[in-house]
Design a protein around this motif. Sequence first.
Motif, PDB file in Angstrom:
ATOM      1  N   UNK A  41      76.397  88.157   2.049  1.00 22.18           N
ATOM      2  CA  UNK A  41      75.431  87.653   2.665  1.00 22.18           C
ATOM      3  C   UNK A  41      75.527  86.156   2.853  1.00 22.18           C
ATOM      4  N   UNK A  42      75.424  85.615   3.815  1.00 24.74           N
ATOM      5  CA  UNK A  42      75.590  84.160   4.194  1.00 24.74           C
ATOM      6  C   UNK A  42      74.006  83.631   4.534  1.00 24.74           C
ATOM      7  N   UNK A  43      73.546  82.769   3.571  1.00 29.14           N
ATOM      8  CA  UNK A  43      72.402  81.920   3.835  1.00 29.14           C
ATOM      9  C   UNK A  43      71.365  83.118   3.779  1.00 29.14           C
ATOM     10  N   UNK A  44      70.466  83.158   4.780  1.00 26.18           N
ATOM     11  CA  UNK A  44      69.190  84.342   4.783  1.00 26.18           C
ATOM     12  C   UNK A  44      69.812  85.381   5.714  1.00 26.18           C
ATOM     13  N   UNK A  70      79.547  71.718   6.199  1.00 30.58           N
ATOM     14  CA  UNK A  70      78.381  71.818   5.614  1.00 30.58           C
ATOM     15  C   UNK A  70      78.582  73.099   4.332  1.00 30.58           C
ATOM     16  N   UNK A  71      77.975  72.734   3.305  1.00 33.36           N
ATOM     17  CA  UNK A  71      78.061  73.745   2.149  1.00 33.36           C
ATOM     18  C   UNK A  71      76.865  74.894   2.334  1.00 33.36           C
ATOM     19  N   UNK A  72      77.311  76.062   2.184  1.00 34.09           N
ATOM     20  CA  UNK A  72      76.256  77.246   2.459  1.00 34.09           C
ATOM     21  C   UNK A  72      76.187  77.835   1.349  1.00 34.09           C
ATOM     22  N   UNK A 122      77.576  79.746  -8.284  1.00 36.18           N
ATOM     23  CA  UNK A 122      76.619  79.083  -8.626  1.00 36.18           C
ATOM     24  C   UNK A 122      76.141  79.349  -9.902  1.00 36.18           C
ATOM     25  N   UNK A 123      75.478  78.414 -10.751  1.00 40.76           N
ATOM     26  CA  UNK A 123      75.197  78.775 -12.133  1.00 40.76           C
ATOM     27  C   UNK A 123      76.235  79.235 -13.002  1.00 40.76           C
ATOM     28  N   UNK A 170      79.883  77.794  -0.506  1.00 39.38           N
ATOM     29  CA  UNK A 170      81.256  77.630   0.129  1.00 39.38           C
ATOM     30  C   UNK A 170      81.001  76.441   1.380  1.00 39.38           C
ATOM     31  N   UNK A 171      82.153  75.782   1.628  1.00 40.52           N
ATOM     32  CA  UNK A 171      82.080  74.801   2.921  1.00 40.52           C
ATOM     33  C   UNK A 171      82.304  75.707   4.223  1.00 40.52           C
ATOM     34  N   UNK A 172      81.656  75.323   5.115  1.00 35.73           N
ATOM     35  CA  UNK A 172      81.699  75.988   6.330  1.00 35.73           C
ATOM     36  C   UNK A 172      82.233  74.847   7.346  1.00 35.73           C
TER      37      UNK A 172
END
Length: 76
Positions: free
Chosen positions: A25-28, A8-10, A71-72, A58-60
């Motif tokens: 920091x990953x996700x929230x 999954x992409x995170x 990103x961007x 990144x792919x987890x």
Amino acid sequence: MTTMTTDERVELLVQLTHRGEAHVLIGDAETPVRLPAEDIARDAELPASELPGRRFTATRDGDRLTGFRLVNDPRM
């Protein structure tokens, strides 16, 4: 029997780099994890000094993150 993994992409944010480690920091998440800054820099084709403050995906795969992408990315 074959075991399948689901990648999954995170999204992640690099807060800072120190002594070759990126504090991320990953996700929230509110607690950063430490990852090798050179892995992120290599995949994103950026100097490690330019990682802080930037967002990546990144792919987890289990506990491992690979394939970091900025990103961007203004270069795209």
